[in-house]
Design a protein around this motif. Structure first.
Motif, PDB file in Angstrom:
ATOM      1  N   THR A   1       0.855  -1.186   0.000  1.00  0.00           N
ATOM      2  CA  THR A   1       0.000   0.000   0.000  1.00  0.00           C
ATOM      3  C   THR A   1       0.886   1.229   0.000  1.00  0.00           C
ATOM      4  O   THR A   1       2.120   1.138   0.038  1.00  0.00           O
ATOM      5  N   ASP A   2       0.252   2.385  -0.027  1.00  0.00           N
ATOM      6  CA  ASP A   2       1.022   3.626   0.014  1.00  0.00           C
ATOM      7  C   ASP A   2       1.803   3.769   1.315  1.00  0.00           C
ATOM      8  O   ASP A   2       2.789   4.519   1.382  1.00  0.00           O
ATOM      9  N   ASP A   3       1.376   3.055   2.348  1.00  0.00           N
ATOM     10  CA  ASP A   3       2.045   3.144   3.645  1.00  0.00           C
ATOM     11  C   ASP A   3       3.129   2.088   3.838  1.00  0.00           C
ATOM     12  O   ASP A   3       3.803   2.073   4.870  1.00  0.00           O
ATOM     13  N   THR A   4       3.290   1.197   2.861  1.00  0.00           N
ATOM     14  CA  THR A   4       4.298   0.158   2.982  1.00  0.00           C
ATOM     15  C   THR A   4       5.691   0.755   2.809  1.00  0.00           C
ATOM     16  O   THR A   4       5.937   1.462   1.830  1.00  0.00           O
ATOM     17  N   PRO A   5       6.599   0.498   3.769  1.00  0.00           N
ATOM     18  CA  PRO A   5       7.976   0.989   3.586  1.00  0.00           C
ATOM     19  C   PRO A   5       8.557   0.467   2.279  1.00  0.00           C
ATOM     20  O   PRO A   5       8.365  -0.705   1.929  1.00  0.00           O
TER      21      PRO A   5
END
Length: 376
Positions: free
Chosen positions: A181-185
């Protein structure tokens, strides 16, 4: 038609009717009098159908080899994006989207080849039936027909296990895509995708070879050696208690995870790649288990030596002992493949080698798998 019939002279109409009836009678008599000729014509027609079906299968097989090679190349480019020094999550997603078209082409061409293979089998079966009918016709009502030709066998174009491994690897890559996702490092995203993409590329390379797309015997042996190394490594890791997947010769996410677990347990840097220290730690673990495990503890290193020997990078003994010379051979091999010369064996190195094998065959004409050969 009614108007034409009323205007036709009665005598001409009678002649036409008589001729038609005579033709039908003669045709029937000829058919009844010469069943052998009729059966021979059927055999000839079925032989032609088999030849045409074989031509279609050859073309379909060639198309599959070309499409699957294009897909493997696309997967390799995907891996390049993931290994870039500064990729973004957007890069990862976009590169994944670029796989859709070549993947569909590969799948479509595979289905067309399977259909063509079945059509050839059907045509061969019909030819066998026609030959049996001819034998009966030649023997006559009181004779004994000659021994019928053996029935054809329907053989898959590639082993079911190879096809299933591709499907599994496709699912693993899809799962990796869904997890980002957009929040995945970014680092985590790259690692997730990289192991899944490498596993998928290697699964397709295995299918590519099993389907007969590799024609050079030496290249086929080298490809088999690569799989033998990974298989031996997986088996050793399984016995040592670190690997939980199928021993399938594909260096995928579970294999990477098992190597990392081994390294953690041995107090080594956790890289997921096999170097001299990792190989020694694995051998020590197996030796401690004793019995068959101790006897097999050198299998994976020996398989690596055999692979390097086939590739022309190792002239030492195939004895399962990892020496500094073996590390240097791995580095030279990696330099030739265009991957980072770390001296350790990882999924990218194995995938690069298998792709190199496929590239060697790029100029060779695609073979047509023999549907009458035994299943591999």
């Amino acid at each position: 038609m009614g108007t034409l019939r009323t205007r036709m002279p009665a005598r001409l109409s009678a002649i036409v009717i008589a001729s038609t009836v005579a033709a039908l009678i003669l045709t029937g008599c000829a058919g009844e009098a010469d069943p052998v000729e009729r059966a021979k014509a059927q055999v000839s027609a079925k032989e032609k159908a088999v030849a045409e079906a074989q031509t279609e299968l050859t073309a379909a097989s060639s198309a599959f080899c070309g499409a699957s090679k294009d897909y493997i190349t696309a997967l390799d480019r995907y891996g390049d994006v993931l290994n870039d020094t500064a990729p973004t999550v957007g890069d990862v997603r976009n590169a994944g989207a670029d796989l859709a078209a070549p993947r569909q082409d590969a799948v479509d061409s595979a289905e067309a080849a399977v259909t063509a293979n079945q059509a050839l089998y059907d045509a061969q079966q019909e030819l066998v039936d026609a030959q049996a009918a001819l034998a009966e016709a030649e023997a006559g009502p009181t004779g004994t027909p000659t021994e019928p030709a053996p029935a054809p066998s329907s053989t898959p174009l590639a082993p079911t296990a190879s096809v299933d491994r591709v499907k599994q690897a496709e699912s693993e890559l899809a799962a990796a895509e869904a997890s980002v996702t957009d929040d995945t490092p970014l680092k985590d995203a790259a690692e997730q995708f990289n192991s899944a993409a490498v596993a998928l590329e290697m699964a397709w390379l295995a299918l590519f070879a099993d389907a007969g797309c590799l024609t050079d015997e030496q290249a086929a042996q080298a490809e088999a050696a690569v799989r033998a190394y990974t298989t031996a490594l997986q088996q050793d890791l399984l016995v040592a208690g670190y690997y939980t997947g199928d021993v399938d010769g594909v260096y995928g996410p579970l294999t990477v995870q098992a190597v990392e677990d081994l390294q953690r347990a041995a107090g080594l840097p956790v890289t997921g790649t096999v170097d001299k220290a990792t190989a020694e730690a694995l051998q020590a673990k197996l030796a401690a288990l004793g019995g068959a495990a101790a006897q097999d503890s050198v299998a994976s290193t020996a398989a690596l030596q055999q692979t390097l020997k086939l590739a022309g990078f190792w002239d030492g003994p195939v004895d399962g002992v990892w020496t500094p010379e073996l590390t240097a051979a791995v580095q030279a091999f990696q330099t030739e493949l265009g991957v980072e010369p770390t001296g350790t064996v990882d999924a990218a190195t194995i995938a690069a080698f298998q792709k190199k094998i496929a590239d060697l065959q790029a100029a060779a004409p695609a073979p047509s798998p023999s549907p009458s050969s035994s299943d591999g």
